[in-house]
Each structure stands twice: as structure tokens, then as C-alpha cells.
Design a protein around this motif. Sequence first.
Motif, PDB file in Angstrom:
ATOM      1  N   GLY A 132       0.784  -1.226   0.000  1.00 19.59           N
ATOM      2  CA  GLY A 132       0.000   0.000   0.000  1.00 19.59           C
ATOM      3  C   GLY A 132       0.814   1.272   0.000  1.00 19.59           C
ATOM      4  O   GLY A 132       0.240   2.374  -0.092  1.00 19.59           O
ATOM      5  N   ALA A 133       2.140   1.179   0.120  1.00 20.24           N
ATOM      6  CA  ALA A 133       2.973   2.385   0.119  1.00 20.24           C
ATOM      7  C   ALA A 133       2.789   3.155  -1.183  1.00 20.24           C
ATOM      8  O   ALA A 133       2.856   2.573  -2.274  1.00 20.24           O
ATOM      9  CB  ALA A 133       4.440   2.004   0.300  1.00 20.24           C
ATOM     10  N   PHE A 134       2.505   4.455  -1.085  1.00 20.89           N
ATOM     11  CA  PHE A 134       2.281   5.335  -2.235  1.00 20.89           C
ATOM     12  C   PHE A 134       1.178   4.810  -3.152  1.00 20.89           C
ATOM     13  O   PHE A 134       1.179   5.050  -4.358  1.00 20.89           O
ATOM     14  CB  PHE A 134       3.578   5.529  -3.030  1.00 20.89           C
ATOM     15  N   GLY A 135       0.252   4.037  -2.563  1.00 18.01           N
ATOM     16  CA  GLY A 135      -0.854   3.492  -3.333  1.00 18.01           C
ATOM     17  C   GLY A 135      -0.509   2.257  -4.143  1.00 18.01           C
ATOM     18  O   GLY A 135      -1.325   1.800  -4.955  1.00 18.01           O
ATOM     19  N   LEU A 136       0.663   1.689  -3.935  1.00 23.84           N
ATOM     20  CA  LEU A 136       1.112   0.531  -4.715  1.00 23.84           C
ATOM     21  C   LEU A 136       0.862  -0.762  -3.948  1.00 23.84           C
ATOM     22  O   LEU A 136       0.878  -0.784  -2.718  1.00 23.84           O
ATOM     23  CB  LEU A 136       2.603   0.639  -5.034  1.00 23.84           C
ATOM     24  N   ASP A 137       0.672  -1.839  -4.683  1.00 28.56           N
ATOM     25  CA  ASP A 137       0.592  -3.169  -4.099  1.00 28.56           C
ATOM     26  C   ASP A 137       1.074  -4.174  -5.129  1.00 28.56           C
ATOM     27  O   ASP A 137       1.165  -3.877  -6.321  1.00 28.56           O
ATOM     28  CB  ASP A 137      -0.832  -3.503  -3.650  1.00 28.56           C
ATOM     29  N   SER A 181      14.782   5.406   2.717  1.00 29.99           N
ATOM     30  CA  SER A 181      13.972   6.618   2.875  1.00 29.99           C
ATOM     31  C   SER A 181      13.330   6.978   1.542  1.00 29.99           C
ATOM     32  O   SER A 181      13.686   7.969   0.908  1.00 29.99           O
ATOM     33  CB  SER A 181      14.848   7.780   3.382  1.00 29.99           C
ATOM     34  N   ILE A 182      12.394   6.143   1.089  1.00 29.06           N
ATOM     35  CA  ILE A 182      11.718   6.361  -0.191  1.00 29.06           C
ATOM     36  C   ILE A 182      10.595   7.382   0.011  1.00 29.06           C
ATOM     37  O   ILE A 182       9.803   7.275   0.951  1.00 29.06           O
ATOM     38  CB  ILE A 182      11.177   5.023  -0.733  1.00 29.06           C
ATOM     39  N   GLN A 183      10.525   8.361  -0.896  1.00 28.09           N
ATOM     40  CA  GLN A 183       9.630   9.503  -0.693  1.00 28.09           C
ATOM     41  C   GLN A 183       8.499   9.617  -1.697  1.00 28.09           C
ATOM     42  O   GLN A 183       7.484  10.244  -1.418  1.00 28.09           O
ATOM     43  CB  GLN A 183      10.461  10.798  -0.706  1.00 28.09           C
ATOM     44  N   ARG A 184       8.647   9.036  -2.893  1.00 31.28           N
ATOM     45  CA  ARG A 184       7.569   9.169  -3.866  1.00 31.28           C
ATOM     46  C   ARG A 184       7.656   8.069  -4.922  1.00 31.28           C
ATOM     47  O   ARG A 184       8.691   7.409  -5.092  1.00 31.28           O
ATOM     48  CB  ARG A 184       7.613  10.540  -4.544  1.00 31.28           C
ATOM     49  N   ALA A 185       6.548   7.877  -5.645  1.00 34.01           N
ATOM     50  CA  ALA A 185       6.467   6.900  -6.736  1.00 34.01           C
ATOM     51  C   ALA A 185       5.614   7.497  -7.845  1.00 34.01           C
ATOM     52  O   ALA A 185       4.449   7.845  -7.616  1.00 34.01           O
ATOM     53  CB  ALA A 185       5.860   5.585  -6.239  1.00 34.01           C
ATOM     54  N   ASP A 186       6.197   7.660  -9.032  1.00 31.16           N
ATOM     55  CA  ASP A 186       5.517   8.275 -10.172  1.00 31.16           C
ATOM     56  C   ASP A 186       5.388   7.275 -11.320  1.00 31.16           C
ATOM     57  O   ASP A 186       6.374   6.644 -11.710  1.00 31.16           O
ATOM     58  CB  ASP A 186       6.302   9.499 -10.657  1.00 31.16           C
ATOM     59  N   LYS A 187       4.172   7.131 -11.847  1.00 31.26           N
ATOM     60  CA  LYS A 187       3.942   6.208 -12.962  1.00 31.26           C
ATOM     61  C   LYS A 187       4.619   6.746 -14.224  1.00 31.26           C
ATOM     62  O   LYS A 187       4.429   7.905 -14.600  1.00 31.26           O
ATOM     63  CB  LYS A 187       2.451   6.030 -13.206  1.00 31.26           C
ATOM     64  N   VAL A 188       5.423   5.883 -14.898  1.00 32.59           N
ATOM     65  CA  VAL A 188       6.171   6.332 -16.080  1.00 32.59           C
ATOM     66  C   VAL A 188       5.919   5.473 -17.319  1.00 32.59           C
ATOM     67  O   VAL A 188       6.261   5.883 -18.430  1.00 32.59           O
ATOM     68  CB  VAL A 188       7.682   6.364 -15.780  1.00 32.59           C
ATOM     69  N   LEU A 189       5.346   4.271 -17.154  1.00 31.05           N
ATOM     70  CA  LEU A 189       5.084   3.411 -18.311  1.00 31.05           C
ATOM     71  C   LEU A 189       3.866   2.556 -18.017  1.00 31.05           C
ATOM     72  O   LEU A 189       3.764   1.956 -16.943  1.00 31.05           O
ATOM     73  CB  LEU A 189       6.290   2.516 -18.615  1.00 31.05           C
ATOM     74  N   SER A 190       2.939   2.486 -18.994  1.00 34.42           N
ATOM     75  CA  SER A 190       1.683   1.748 -18.827  1.00 34.42           C
ATOM     76  C   SER A 190       1.397   0.915 -20.074  1.00 34.42           C
ATOM     77  O   SER A 190       1.986   1.140 -21.142  1.00 34.42           O
ATOM     78  CB  SER A 190       0.521   2.719 -18.574  1.00 34.42           C
ATOM     79  N   ARG A 249      22.318   7.118  -4.486  1.00 36.65           N
ATOM     80  CA  ARG A 249      22.222   8.338  -3.670  1.00 36.65           C
ATOM     81  C   ARG A 249      22.244   9.541  -4.601  1.00 36.65           C
ATOM     82  O   ARG A 249      23.303   9.890  -5.118  1.00 36.65           O
ATOM     83  CB  ARG A 249      23.366   8.399  -2.655  1.00 36.65           C
ATOM     84  N   PRO A 250      21.092  10.160  -4.814  1.00 41.44           N
ATOM     85  CA  PRO A 250      19.772   9.774  -4.295  1.00 41.44           C
ATOM     86  C   PRO A 250      19.304   8.461  -4.922  1.00 41.44           C
ATOM     87  O   PRO A 250      19.729   8.092  -6.013  1.00 41.44           O
ATOM     88  CB  PRO A 250      18.872  10.943  -4.709  1.00 41.44           C
ATOM     89  N   PHE A 251      18.415   7.792  -4.202  1.00 37.99           N
ATOM     90  CA  PHE A 251      17.924   6.495  -4.643  1.00 37.99           C
ATOM     91  C   PHE A 251      16.835   6.690  -5.682  1.00 37.99           C
ATOM     92  O   PHE A 251      15.813   7.337  -5.425  1.00 37.99           O
ATOM     93  CB  PHE A 251      17.367   5.713  -3.448  1.00 37.99           C
ATOM     94  N   ARG A 252      17.061   6.158  -6.897  1.00 40.42           N
ATOM     95  CA  ARG A 252      16.080   6.233  -7.979  1.00 40.42           C
ATOM     96  C   ARG A 252      16.046   4.883  -8.672  1.00 40.42           C
ATOM     97  O   ARG A 252      17.074   4.389  -9.146  1.00 40.42           O
ATOM     98  CB  ARG A 252      16.425   7.344  -8.985  1.00 40.42           C
ATOM     99  N   PHE A 307       6.698   2.264 -12.229  1.00 44.40           N
ATOM    100  CA  PHE A 307       6.801   3.501 -11.458  1.00 44.40           C
ATOM    101  C   PHE A 307       8.270   3.859 -11.231  1.00 44.40           C
ATOM    102  O   PHE A 307       9.099   2.963 -11.024  1.00 44.40           O
ATOM    103  CB  PHE A 307       6.102   3.361 -10.108  1.00 44.40           C
ATOM    104  N   LEU A 308       8.586   5.157 -11.259  1.00 46.50           N
ATOM    105  CA  LEU A 308       9.897   5.640 -10.855  1.00 46.50           C
ATOM    106  C   LEU A 308       9.816   5.987  -9.368  1.00 46.50           C
ATOM    107  O   LEU A 308       9.123   6.929  -8.981  1.00 46.50           O
ATOM    108  CB  LEU A 308      10.295   6.866 -11.679  1.00 46.50           C
ATOM    109  N   VAL A 309      10.495   5.205  -8.555  1.00 52.06           N
ATOM    110  CA  VAL A 309      10.481   5.364  -7.102  1.00 52.06           C
ATOM    111  C   VAL A 309      11.756   6.084  -6.687  1.00 52.06           C
ATOM    112  O   VAL A 309      12.859   5.731  -7.145  1.00 52.06           O
ATOM    113  CB  VAL A 309      10.372   3.993  -6.409  1.00 52.06           C
TER     114      VAL A 309
END
Length: 457
Positions: free
Chosen positions: A69-74, A109-118, A87-90, A100-102
Motif C-alpha cells: 500500500g505504500a504510495f498506493g502501490l501493491d 527513505s523512499i519519498q515518492r512513486a511516479d507512474k512512467v510506463l503503462s 544516492r539519491p535512490f532512484r 513507477f519511478l520510485v
Amino acid sequence: MFTARLIPRPFVIFLLASAMAARGGIAHCQELTQEQRHRFGVMNVFDPFASESNVTANVGERRILMRPGAFGLDYFPDEAIAVLSQRPFRTFVVAGRDTFLVSGQHSKSIQRADKVLSPGPRGSVDNGYAGIKGVFVEPGTRRLIAVYHAEDQENLPRVEVNNVAGAYWRACLAISRNGGRSFEKRGPIISSLIPKQTTASSRNPKLNPIQGAGEPAVCVDKTGQYLYCYYTEAGQQAERGFQICMARCPVSEADQPGAWKKFYRGTFSKPGLGGDDTPVVSAWPHGHAHTSHVTYSQALDQYIMVFGMATGPEMASLKLKKSGIYLTTSDDGIRWRKPIQLWKVLPLVWTGQEIASHAALIPAAGARTSKQLQGELLYGYSPNWGVPSEGRVGHHLAARSITLRLKTAASSTVESTSNRKPHAFEFDGKSHIICKLRRVVPVTLEAWVRPRFIDSD
């Protein structure tokens, strides 16, 4: 990859393997003999005469990096992760049917997840799933060249054991010019020798819902000349099962879908699109090798592959001994040594069971110690896999520390196939040992090996 029950497909394929093996798959090519396996570079997990591992491995305790469920992911990662920077972790993480690009300051210390390919539209090769598993940074341009697992889910029957939609796999190419925030799809680079089958035939009387070749991992060869792609072939050829194959293309042509050549009987001679192939890692007929991840270590001067292996009897009984996450090494990325089991676990999803899958070895940043490699294994984990509404947990991102050391008493060089001296005894890949006595006239004696020989420690 997902249906209404949210069950990921790459894990499901192995549940079908035993039934497929029973009917022999699509009879295209004959099984390789043991002599041919050695000559062509095929490593069989169960071959007692395979070159012994040249490393020792120490694996740490499991820790969770991203919870369900982190960042809406499962249900992630659904392919091995592809790290851009530490560093930074990508990193690219596949969740559900998308990539997703996490990102964060570091892996803890992961801060965000952005959808990049569908997935693409109906009729496209990736209409059901688009999961990035490998990324290459093109020299000079800094473009990101991604290889992703694509699924065509149209007009195939559902999987009987769990009602998941069928799919035809391919490995596809996508390019990013903005650091991975978006991608331009370029089409398939790897497809199976066997085309998509949507109706039963005399050669394939019971239509297999899982077909094709996919789950691609990429690695630049140590000369910097070639890009290697390791993929799972979905076992439609007779006497094959699910096995790990490979292809390569010149680095200078990595953005060209037609530049890839498959490894076939010792050479890269078959086209990536529709060509035949020879496995480089096999567990047939006792098990299935799959979901590989490969990296090259300068510290060890070795290619390192992490993969999953499951045996049919253990999947049926759930009494695990040989099934698990494995590691093998190679001098050239083609011929692999006998693997070592990192830990015993179901390497595929199974409702209500503890599972670990899609492991990737990530070397520690700046680790240059000679003859030793430190890093992390990042993988999908669930203590009790299943559908959340039924009180079970989807897989999520976990990690274990790992230290590899070269064995001091063992040579790190694999004996070349051209100079290999024949063994007095050879394992035929099934359940036989062949004893070869050479006098004036060669004599072959065959001794039957009981099944417990394969499972003995």
C-alpha cells in the motif's frame, strides 16, 4: 498482468509447467545431450558435473523497504527492480501492470512513486502489461534505454488454477530523454520462436494460456561492446520447461529493435525476433529456472546472476528443499557455474504461503574491495501471499544484505569448452549417469540413478 483478483502473471506460469511438461510442449527441437550442453554452454542446476561455484555467499536477515500500500502501490516489485542511482535512490519498480519511478534520499527513505510506463491500447503487443526490468544509460547522450516485459493478453484462455488471464510475452524497448520521467515505446526486441497460439491444434492440443519469451534483464558486457539481455522462455518447445536464455546487441545499436541476436548452440546467430535459442541456465526436467537478474562486478571480475528455481514435486507437496533463490557466476556472461542456493523459499506466488521472487543484486555504492563484493538483494516478499480482501498480503519490496567472496582455493577461470577434458562419468540431465570407457572401441555403460539421487545433498 492483473485481473479482478489482482494476481500477477509471471509468478503463475510455473504452476502450469508440470502439465505442459507432461504433454511435451510443442515438439520443435530435440533435447540436447549432455555433451552438447557442455559444448554449447548450457548450465543445468541438477548437473553434478557442472563447474563448481567459485564464490561463497553470506546473506543477512530480511528487512522491509516498502510495505503493502505504500504510495498506493501493491503487488510489487512484479519484476526485478532497475536501479538508476543509489544516492539519491532512484529505481524503476513494477506494481500491478504499470512501471513507477520510485525515489528518495536512499533505499531506506523512499519519498515518492511516479507512474512512467503503462500498457498500450487493444491490439498492441503490451495491451495487458508493461513492466521495466532493465535500464541502460547510453554513453554520450545520457538517454535511458529501457527493456520491459510486455504482455499481449487478448484472445487467450484464462489460467485454470487461478482464473488469471492468459498472455503472450515479449521483451520490448522504450527510450527516455528526460531521466526516466516518461518513455517512448520502440517495439519488441525479443520474441519466441513459437508464435502466439489462440486456437488448439494437433501440435498443441491443449492451448497454453502462458506463451512467448519475456522477463528481460540487461547487463553491459565487461568490454563495453555489447548489451546482454537475459530472458525467460515460456517453455513451449519440447523437452525445455521454463529456462533462462540470452541475446545481445552492440551497444552502439541498443536503440534499434532489430539489432538483437539470440544465443543458439554456442553463438549469437539467431534473430531476436522469432529466432530459435539455447538456454544458458536450465533446471529441466526436474525444475524450472526463471526471473533472472544479472550484474557485472569489477571487484570479482565476474558476472553474477540471481534467479528463482522451483521443482514440480516441491510445488505439489510444498515441502521445500531445492526450490529457492539461487546465485551463479560466470567469467563471460554466457557459461555459468553450478549455482548456490541463497535461501530456501517458494520463488513464485502461492496463496497463503511465504514467497520471495524477482530478486536483484545491487552492489554497494563505491564497493571496490578485491575478491569481495558487498551489496543488497532487493526482492518481492510476502509472509502469506494472496488477495488482501481474504486477509492475506500481496508481495512488497524487501531487502537482505549479501557479501560474496571468491574462494581462495578455486580458480576463477571456467575451463573453455574446446579444451575441456571429457568426464569419465556424465549426467544426461534426466536421471541417468553415463559411464564412458574408451579403449580401442568406445564403450558406453548406462546406470540408472534413483530419483533420490537428484534430491540428495
